[in-house]
Design a protein around this motif. Structure first.
Motif, PDB file in Angstrom:
ATOM      1  N   ILE A 161      -4.754  46.648  16.112  1.00 42.86           N
ATOM      2  CA  ILE A 161      -5.347  46.637  14.695  1.00 42.86           C
ATOM      3  C   ILE A 161      -3.906  46.203  13.921  1.00 42.86           C
ATOM      4  O   ILE A 161      -2.757  46.982  14.163  1.00 42.86           O
ATOM      5  CB  ILE A 161      -5.866  47.774  14.261  1.00 42.86           C
ATOM      6  CG1 ILE A 161      -7.080  47.911  15.161  1.00 42.86           C
ATOM      7  CG2 ILE A 161      -5.777  47.731  12.909  1.00 42.86           C
ATOM      8  CD1 ILE A 161      -7.781  49.525  14.695  1.00 42.86           C
ATOM      9  N   ILE A 162      -3.784  45.377  13.023  1.00 43.46           N
ATOM     10  CA  ILE A 162      -2.708  44.809  12.563  1.00 43.46           C
ATOM     11  C   ILE A 162      -2.694  44.915  10.881  1.00 43.46           C
ATOM     12  O   ILE A 162      -4.015  44.789  10.246  1.00 43.46           O
ATOM     13  CB  ILE A 162      -2.414  43.541  12.947  1.00 43.46           C
ATOM     14  CG1 ILE A 162      -2.069  43.209  14.309  1.00 43.46           C
ATOM     15  CG2 ILE A 162      -1.323  42.574  11.934  1.00 43.46           C
ATOM     16  CD1 ILE A 162      -1.771  41.883  14.809  1.00 43.46           C
ATOM     17  N   GLU A 163      -1.917  45.362  10.308  1.00 39.74           N
ATOM     18  CA  GLU A 163      -1.880  45.399   8.940  1.00 39.74           C
ATOM     19  C   GLU A 163      -0.994  44.013   8.550  1.00 39.74           C
ATOM     20  O   GLU A 163       0.157  43.654   8.762  1.00 39.74           O
ATOM     21  CB  GLU A 163      -0.688  46.579   8.629  1.00 39.74           C
ATOM     22  CG  GLU A 163      -0.746  46.861   6.992  1.00 39.74           C
ATOM     23  CD  GLU A 163       0.249  48.022   6.649  1.00 39.74           C
ATOM     24  OE1 GLU A 163       0.451  48.195   5.431  1.00 39.74           O
ATOM     25  OE2 GLU A 163      -0.035  49.038   7.468  1.00 39.74           O
ATOM     26  N   VAL A 164      -1.789  43.392   7.928  1.00 42.27           N
ATOM     27  CA  VAL A 164      -1.561  41.925   7.624  1.00 42.27           C
ATOM     28  C   VAL A 164      -0.655  41.751   6.591  1.00 42.27           C
ATOM     29  O   VAL A 164      -0.724  42.644   5.430  1.00 42.27           O
ATOM     30  CB  VAL A 164      -2.597  41.045   7.215  1.00 42.27           C
ATOM     31  CG1 VAL A 164      -2.300  39.583   6.866  1.00 42.27           C
ATOM     32  CG2 VAL A 164      -3.624  41.132   8.416  1.00 42.27           C
ATOM     33  N   ALA A 193      -2.164  50.190  15.454  1.00 38.30           N
ATOM     34  CA  ALA A 193      -3.056  50.889  16.549  1.00 38.30           C
ATOM     35  C   ALA A 193      -3.236  49.979  17.743  1.00 38.30           C
ATOM     36  O   ALA A 193      -3.234  48.682  17.535  1.00 38.30           O
ATOM     37  CB  ALA A 193      -4.320  51.341  16.211  1.00 38.30           C
ATOM     38  N   VAL A 194      -2.990  50.421  18.851  1.00 43.41           N
ATOM     39  CA  VAL A 194      -3.164  49.755  20.033  1.00 43.41           C
ATOM     40  C   VAL A 194      -4.362  50.301  21.178  1.00 43.41           C
ATOM     41  O   VAL A 194      -4.231  51.678  21.157  1.00 43.41           O
ATOM     42  CB  VAL A 194      -1.900  49.817  20.740  1.00 43.41           C
ATOM     43  CG1 VAL A 194      -1.976  49.005  22.172  1.00 43.41           C
ATOM     44  CG2 VAL A 194      -0.729  48.858  20.066  1.00 43.41           C
ATOM     45  N   GLY A 195      -5.048  49.635  21.798  1.00 42.24           N
ATOM     46  CA  GLY A 195      -5.991  50.046  22.932  1.00 42.24           C
ATOM     47  C   GLY A 195      -5.357  50.486  23.918  1.00 42.24           C
ATOM     48  O   GLY A 195      -4.093  50.203  24.086  1.00 42.24           O
ATOM     49  N   LEU A 228      -8.587  54.154  12.464  1.00 42.07           N
ATOM     50  CA  LEU A 228      -9.299  53.357  13.746  1.00 42.07           C
ATOM     51  C   LEU A 228      -8.532  53.373  14.880  1.00 42.07           C
ATOM     52  O   LEU A 228      -7.260  53.157  14.861  1.00 42.07           O
ATOM     53  CB  LEU A 228      -9.541  51.960  12.925  1.00 42.07           C
ATOM     54  CG  LEU A 228     -10.167  51.671  11.907  1.00 42.07           C
ATOM     55  CD1 LEU A 228     -10.217  50.057  11.484  1.00 42.07           C
ATOM     56  CD2 LEU A 228     -11.823  52.067  11.973  1.00 42.07           C
ATOM     57  N   LYS A 229      -9.347  53.315  15.832  1.00 40.05           N
ATOM     58  CA  LYS A 229      -8.741  53.215  17.139  1.00 40.05           C
ATOM     59  C   LYS A 229      -9.571  52.145  17.886  1.00 40.05           C
ATOM     60  O   LYS A 229     -10.612  51.828  18.288  1.00 40.05           O
ATOM     61  CB  LYS A 229      -8.853  54.594  18.049  1.00 40.05           C
ATOM     62  CG  LYS A 229      -8.777  54.369  19.522  1.00 40.05           C
ATOM     63  CD  LYS A 229      -7.173  54.642  19.825  1.00 40.05           C
ATOM     64  CE  LYS A 229      -6.970  54.520  21.317  1.00 40.05           C
ATOM     65  NZ  LYS A 229      -5.529  54.164  21.643  1.00 40.05           N
ATOM     66  N   PRO A 230      -8.634  50.863  18.238  1.00 37.31           N
ATOM     67  CA  PRO A 230      -9.121  49.934  19.010  1.00 37.31           C
ATOM     68  C   PRO A 230      -9.540  50.158  20.502  1.00 37.31           C
ATOM     69  O   PRO A 230      -8.863  50.968  20.920  1.00 37.31           O
ATOM     70  CB  PRO A 230      -7.858  48.720  18.780  1.00 37.31           C
ATOM     71  CG  PRO A 230      -6.685  49.584  18.910  1.00 37.31           C
ATOM     72  CD  PRO A 230      -7.094  51.168  18.009  1.00 37.31           C
ATOM     73  N   LEU A 231     -10.518  49.363  20.852  1.00 34.32           N
ATOM     74  CA  LEU A 231     -10.905  49.330  22.244  1.00 34.32           C
ATOM     75  C   LEU A 231     -10.390  48.469  23.440  1.00 34.32           C
ATOM     76  O   LEU A 231     -10.140  47.293  23.048  1.00 34.32           O
ATOM     77  CB  LEU A 231     -12.539  49.558  22.390  1.00 34.32           C
ATOM     78  CG  LEU A 231     -13.506  50.708  21.286  1.00 34.32           C
ATOM     79  CD1 LEU A 231     -14.766  50.370  21.708  1.00 34.32           C
ATOM     80  CD2 LEU A 231     -12.883  51.908  22.100  1.00 34.32           C
ATOM     81  N   VAL A 290      -8.351  42.974  13.370  1.00 35.42           N
ATOM     82  CA  VAL A 290      -8.715  43.453  14.649  1.00 35.42           C
ATOM     83  C   VAL A 290      -8.551  42.281  15.714  1.00 35.42           C
ATOM     84  O   VAL A 290      -9.342  41.405  15.259  1.00 35.42           O
ATOM     85  CB  VAL A 290      -9.885  44.116  14.738  1.00 35.42           C
ATOM     86  CG1 VAL A 290      -9.989  44.714  16.145  1.00 35.42           C
ATOM     87  CG2 VAL A 290      -9.783  45.494  13.878  1.00 35.42           C
ATOM     88  N   LEU A 291      -7.910  42.243  16.509  1.00 32.55           N
ATOM     89  CA  LEU A 291      -7.844  41.229  17.506  1.00 32.55           C
ATOM     90  C   LEU A 291      -7.460  41.408  19.016  1.00 32.55           C
ATOM     91  O   LEU A 291      -6.835  42.738  19.036  1.00 32.55           O
ATOM     92  CB  LEU A 291      -7.012  39.768  17.184  1.00 32.55           C
ATOM     93  CG  LEU A 291      -5.463  40.197  16.476  1.00 32.55           C
ATOM     94  CD1 LEU A 291      -4.412  40.173  17.569  1.00 32.55           C
ATOM     95  CD2 LEU A 291      -5.201  39.083  15.343  1.00 32.55           C
TER      96      LEU A 291
END
Length: 94
Positions: free
Chosen positions: A10-13, A41-43, A2-5, A83-84
């Protein structure tokens, strides 16, 4: 992957621990919701009204602490992620 916008990450908890320091096994409903995890992943960053992109302060691999009830849980390839927005991050662990 996944690629955040925008300014999302995106964090692996980190999963909550099954037992306490004293060795007591915790029931599922007694575990606290985790508040830290590793960024996977980082937007690109937040875009201002005049079209400038503000770069992110975090990078892939950073372990961060975030607001307890922030973000949205998603499942991708049978793995759970959070995702935050970058503003919901409180600290980077050294």
């Amino acid at each position: 992957m996944l690629k955040p916008l925008g300014d999302r990450v995106i964090i692996e908890v980190e999963e909550p621990k099954e037992e306490t320091v004293g060795g007591i096994v915790l029931a599922n409903n007694a575990k606290q919701k985790p508040q830290s995890g590793k960024i996977v992943a980082v937007g690109n960053g937040n875009v201002t009204a005049d079209g400038k992109t503000i770069p992110m302060n975090v990078k892939v691999g950073d372990v961060v602490v975030y607001d307890k009830y922030a973000g949205s849980e998603v499942t991708y390839d049978e793995k759970k992620y959070l995702v935050l927005h970058e503003k919901d991050l409180m600290a980077i662990e050294d």
